[in-house]
Design a protein around this motif. Structure first.
Motif, short mmCIF file in Angstrom:
data_model
loop_
_atom_site.label_atom_id
_atom_site.label_comp_id
_atom_site.label_asym_id
_atom_site.label_seq_id
_atom_site.Cartn_x
_atom_site.Cartn_y
_atom_site.Cartn_z
N GLU A 1 0.84 -1.22 0.00
CA GLU A 1 0.00 0.00 0.00
C GLU A 1 0.87 1.26 0.00
N ASP A 2 1.97 1.18 -0.73
CA ASP A 2 2.94 2.28 -0.75
C ASP A 2 2.94 2.97 -2.10
N ASP A 3 2.20 2.41 -3.06
CA ASP A 3 2.18 2.92 -4.43
C ASP A 3 0.71 3.06 -4.83
N PRO A 4 0.36 4.16 -5.52
CA PRO A 4 -1.06 4.38 -5.81
C PRO A 4 -1.68 3.31 -6.73
N VAL A 5 -0.87 2.64 -7.53
CA VAL A 5 -1.42 1.66 -8.48
C VAL A 5 -1.20 0.23 -8.01
N ASN A 6 0.04 -0.10 -7.67
CA ASN A 6 0.36 -1.48 -7.30
C ASN A 6 0.32 -1.61 -5.78
N SER A 7 -0.67 -2.34 -5.29
CA SER A 7 -0.86 -2.41 -3.84
C SER A 7 0.22 -3.22 -3.15
N LEU A 8 0.93 -4.05 -3.92
CA LEU A 8 2.09 -4.76 -3.36
C LEU A 8 3.19 -4.77 -4.41
N VAL B 1 8.50 -7.47 -8.79
CA VAL B 1 7.17 -7.99 -9.13
C VAL B 1 6.13 -7.04 -8.57
N LYS B 2 5.22 -6.62 -9.46
CA LYS B 2 4.18 -5.68 -9.02
C LYS B 2 2.82 -6.36 -9.05
N TYR B 3 2.07 -6.20 -7.97
CA TYR B 3 0.74 -6.79 -7.89
C TYR B 3 -0.30 -5.68 -7.84
N GLU B 4 -1.28 -5.74 -8.75
CA GLU B 4 -2.44 -4.85 -8.66
C GLU B 4 -3.55 -5.66 -8.04
N LEU B 5 -3.78 -5.49 -6.74
CA LEU B 5 -4.71 -6.37 -6.03
C LEU B 5 -5.95 -5.63 -5.55
N GLY B 6 -6.17 -4.43 -6.03
CA GLY B 6 -7.30 -3.65 -5.52
C GLY B 6 -6.85 -2.86 -4.31
N GLN B 7 -7.29 -1.62 -4.22
CA GLN B 7 -6.78 -0.73 -3.18
C GLN B 7 -7.39 -1.01 -1.81
N ILE B 8 -6.67 -0.63 -0.80
CA ILE B 8 -7.15 -0.70 0.57
C ILE B 8 -8.28 0.31 0.73
N GLN B 9 -9.26 0.03 1.60
CA GLN B 9 -10.32 1.04 1.76
C GLN B 9 -9.77 2.24 2.50
N SER B 10 -10.25 3.41 2.09
CA SER B 10 -9.72 4.64 2.67
C SER B 10 -10.87 5.54 3.05
N ASN B 11 -10.67 6.38 4.04
CA ASN B 11 -11.72 7.34 4.41
C ASN B 11 -11.71 8.54 3.47
N ASP B 12 -10.66 8.64 2.63
CA ASP B 12 -10.56 9.80 1.73
C ASP B 12 -11.66 9.78 0.68
N ASP B 13 -11.92 8.60 0.12
CA ASP B 13 -12.72 8.55 -1.11
C ASP B 13 -13.79 7.49 -1.07
N GLY B 14 -14.13 7.05 0.14
CA GLY B 14 -15.10 5.95 0.20
C GLY B 14 -14.42 4.62 -0.01
N GLY B 15 -13.28 4.62 -0.70
CA GLY B 15 -12.47 3.40 -0.84
C GLY B 15 -13.24 2.24 -1.40
N GLN B 16 -12.81 1.02 -1.09
CA GLN B 16 -13.51 -0.14 -1.62
C GLN B 16 -14.87 -0.26 -0.94
N THR B 17 -15.77 -0.94 -1.60
CA THR B 17 -17.13 -1.01 -1.07
C THR B 17 -17.18 -1.86 0.19
N SER B 18 -16.32 -2.87 0.29
CA SER B 18 -16.42 -3.76 1.43
C SER B 18 -15.11 -3.87 2.17
N THR B 19 -15.20 -3.95 3.50
CA THR B 19 -14.01 -4.17 4.31
C THR B 19 -13.82 -5.67 4.53
N HIS B 20 -14.80 -6.48 4.07
CA HIS B 20 -14.80 -7.95 4.25
C HIS B 20 -14.95 -8.38 5.70
N VAL B 21 -15.07 -7.41 6.61
CA VAL B 21 -15.22 -7.77 8.03
C VAL B 21 -16.61 -8.37 8.25
N ILE B 22 -17.63 -7.69 7.74
CA ILE B 22 -19.02 -8.12 7.96
C ILE B 22 -19.26 -9.49 7.34
#
Length: 342
Positions: free
Chosen positions: A261-268, A278-299
């Protein structure tokens, strides 16, 4: 069992942005009740989700139809509300930090054992794809022996996120108990334990209130941690990062450096010793800035654990160990000594 009937205690931002919409998105869930000391909030959420509004959680827990409860209150109420729910025979998903002391956390764990109900702590960083992939690379030995790490979580503070803005409970010691360290730091103590698969044995920290006015909790903390096997690293938590949020972790190993989560495109991004990247695009971490991903997977993890009667992915014991790292940091900052954890 058929549908899982759930109730939510506390109708602030975390309930509005995460718990309620995510429960509503689960087809096997019925939202039956919501509770908040601010009546208008409870009524507003009840109307939105077709639930019953309560002002008193003790009253709500008398409803035998409620199977499970999300505890989304200020930190100081996490333990009392969770324990009351467990004693009433409900499964509990509690927000982090799970409690304000080891004793409180222990009380929650005991209440869950006694009632035979599940207790899960909402440490959502474990469900972030880049974090899961990194854990895999570390556990498989691909990164080699781990020497060091640095992990940080910082943003401009909860004023932009909390329903109460600058008057938020986050800034008041009696309800929050700790500031940035409870809001953000505990996410990272949990993440480091999860990634490395080790316990923290020693903590040193400087925990300050240096950026915000009129608050009586910490807003900037820098900690040094040592694990059982001797891996050392830093953990920082801050409410003073004024532009974009930083939620990054870097792991320094014998064969590779992992940047999470150190690069805006490649999450790893994995930088191997031999020069390969090796760059992985795995979908971004949820953030309070922009609504982030729809699910935290916690629920979804909580719901499926209850419906399928399997162990929850983040137990009360896990939540307690992650909390104890933060408590040790506060202790270290006050005593100006390194603190040993068992």
């Amino acid at each position: 069992m058929g549908k899982l009937t759930v109730a939510v205690v506390g109708c602030g931002s975390i309930a509005r942005n995460r718990h309620l919409p995510e429960y509503a998105g689960e087809e096997d869930v019925e939202i039956r009740a919501v509770c908040d000391v601010v009546n208008e909030r409870a009524v507003e959420m009840a109307n939105m989700y077709g639930a019953v509004a309560y002002a008193d959680y003790h009253e709500m827990f008398k409803d035998e139809e409620i199977d499970a409860v999300s505890v989304c209150t200020p930190n100081a109420l996490h333990a009392p509300v969770s324990i009351a729910a467990l004693e009433a025979g409900k499964h509990v998903l509690c927000e982090k930090p799970m409690a304000t002391s080891s004793e409180e956390a222990e009380g929650m764990i005991n209440a869950a054992e006694k009632s035979g109900k599940k207790l899960m702590i909402a440490h959502n960083q474990r469900f972030v794809p880049s974090h899961q992939k990194a854990k895999e690379l570390i556990a498989s030995g691909e990164a080699g022996r781990i020497y060091s790490f640095r992990t940080t979580f910082g943003h401009g503070g909860p004023e932009g996120w909390s329903v109460d803005g600058k008057r938020s409970w986050f800034f008041k010691k009696e309800s929050a108990f700790i500031g940035a360290m409870g809001d953000l730091g505990v996410h990272k103590s949990d993440l480091i334990r999860y990634l490395l698969g080790e316990e923290i044995s020693e903590v040193g920290a400087l925990v300050e209130n240096s950026a915000k006015e009129n608050i009586d909790v910490d807003d900037n903390a820098v900690c040094i941690l040592k694990t059982n096997s001797g891996i050392i690293g830093t953990l920082t938590a801050s409410w003073s990062y004024v532009s974009s949020e930083d939620n990054s972790t870097i792991i320094y190993g014998e064969n590779a450096i992992l940047r999470l989560e150190d690069d805006p495109v490649n999450s790893l991004i994995v930088h191997y010793k031999n020069g390969e990247i090796v760059k992985y695009e795995l979908g971004q971490i949820q953030s309070n800035d922009d609504g982030g991903q729809t699910s935290t997977h916690v629920i979804e993890n909580f719901v499926s654990s209850v419906l399928q009667d399997r162990p929850v992915p983040v137990s009360g014991e896990e939540g307690k160990k992650s909390l104890e790292v933060i408590l040790a940091a506060l202790d270290s900052s006050e005593t100006k000594q390194l603190v040993q954890l068992n």
